[in-house]
Motif scaffolding. Sequence first.
Motif, PDB file in Angstrom:
ATOM      1  N   ALA A 150       1.863  -9.136  12.990  1.00  0.00           N
ATOM      2  CA  ALA A 150       1.245  -9.002  14.214  1.00  0.00           C
ATOM      3  C   ALA A 150       0.118  -9.892  14.341  1.00  0.00           C
ATOM      4  CB  ALA A 150       1.110  -7.747  14.883  1.00  0.00           C
ATOM      5  N   LYS A 168       0.087  -5.812  -0.047  1.00  0.00           N
ATOM      6  CA  LYS A 168       0.599  -4.707   0.208  1.00  0.00           C
ATOM      7  C   LYS A 168       2.093  -4.502  -0.021  1.00  0.00           C
ATOM      8  CE  LYS A 168      -2.289  -4.546   4.535  1.00  0.00           C
ATOM      9  NZ  LYS A 168      -2.515  -4.560   5.972  1.00  0.00           N
ATOM     10  N   GLU A 185      -2.881  -7.258  11.249  1.00  0.00           N
ATOM     11  CA  GLU A 185      -2.001  -6.050  11.626  1.00  0.00           C
ATOM     12  C   GLU A 185      -0.407  -6.256  10.958  1.00  0.00           C
ATOM     13  OE1 GLU A 185      -0.613  -3.365  15.599  1.00  0.00           O
ATOM     14  OE2 GLU A 185      -2.350  -4.674  15.491  1.00  0.00           O
ATOM     15  N   VAL A 186       0.023  -5.251  10.302  1.00  0.00           N
ATOM     16  CA  VAL A 186       1.417  -5.406   9.716  1.00  0.00           C
ATOM     17  C   VAL A 186       2.093  -4.100  10.057  1.00  0.00           C
ATOM     18  CG1 VAL A 186       2.852  -5.407   7.885  1.00  0.00           C
ATOM     19  CG2 VAL A 186       0.658  -6.861   8.063  1.00  0.00           C
ATOM     20  N   LYS A 187       3.259  -4.146  10.705  1.00  0.00           N
ATOM     21  CA  LYS A 187       4.052  -2.812  10.800  1.00  0.00           C
ATOM     22  C   LYS A 187       5.263  -2.919   9.859  1.00  0.00           C
ATOM     23  CE  LYS A 187       6.951  -0.557  14.331  1.00  0.00           C
ATOM     24  NZ  LYS A 187       7.222  -0.531  15.732  1.00  0.00           N
ATOM     25  N   ILE A 188       5.407  -1.539   9.250  1.00  0.00           N
ATOM     26  CA  ILE A 188       6.726  -1.495   8.262  1.00  0.00           C
ATOM     27  C   ILE A 188       7.381  -0.411   8.785  1.00  0.00           C
ATOM     28  CG2 ILE A 188       7.156  -1.060   5.683  1.00  0.00           C
ATOM     29  CD1 ILE A 188       4.172  -1.970   4.922  1.00  0.00           C
ATOM     30  N   GLU A 189       8.568  -1.142   8.777  1.00  0.00           N
ATOM     31  CA  GLU A 189       9.705  -0.042   9.333  1.00  0.00           C
ATOM     32  C   GLU A 189      10.590   0.138   8.136  1.00  0.00           C
ATOM     33  OE1 GLU A 189      11.610  -0.517  13.189  1.00  0.00           O
ATOM     34  OE2 GLU A 189      10.350  -2.366  13.058  1.00  0.00           O
ATOM     35  N   ARG A 242      13.227  -2.791   3.982  1.00  0.00           N
ATOM     36  CA  ARG A 242      12.115  -2.441   4.975  1.00  0.00           C
ATOM     37  C   ARG A 242      11.803  -3.864   5.992  1.00  0.00           C
ATOM     38  NH1 ARG A 242      11.323  -0.105   0.337  1.00  0.00           N
ATOM     39  NH2 ARG A 242      10.621   2.245   0.162  1.00  0.00           N
ATOM     40  N   VAL A 250       9.067  -5.838   7.718  1.00  0.00           N
ATOM     41  CA  VAL A 250       7.448  -5.987   8.089  1.00  0.00           C
ATOM     42  C   VAL A 250       7.333  -7.056   8.984  1.00  0.00           C
ATOM     43  CG1 VAL A 250       5.741  -6.879   6.473  1.00  0.00           C
ATOM     44  CG2 VAL A 250       7.306  -5.326   5.312  1.00  0.00           C
ATOM     45  N   SER A 251       6.827  -6.231   9.928  1.00  0.00           N
ATOM     46  CA  SER A 251       6.613  -7.372  11.169  1.00  0.00           C
ATOM     47  C   SER A 251       4.762  -7.778  11.129  1.00  0.00           C
ATOM     48  CB  SER A 251       6.664  -6.845  12.364  1.00  0.00           C
ATOM     49  OG  SER A 251       8.135  -6.280  12.332  1.00  0.00           O
TER      50      SER A 251
END
Length: 90
Positions: free
Chosen positions: A17, A32, A2-6, A12, A14-15
């Motif tokens: 998880a 990605k 799981e990756v979160k991109i803000e 950007r 990229v967290s």
Amino acid sequence: MEVKIETKERFRVVSVATEHLTATMAEELSQKLIPYLQPNVKTSETPGNIVLKMTAVSSLDPDAAQPLLNLQQQFYEHHQSFVICEMQPA
């Protein structure tokens, strides 16, 4: 994985998880993020600097570091920043 991109104005975040980052996961993450090296003609998004936030990662395979370092080098070669931050001590 799981990756979160803000998306921020100039970069950007990229967290990642996951607690344990494997070499396969690092390669997936690289795939990605490679598109962010080039402008997106369809959405007019410009290429961007990346901050890779590793807060949740408590361990990684020794072979997981190389794909991330290679990706960082690719960003630098395209005059983009790629910062790895918030890694947890071993």
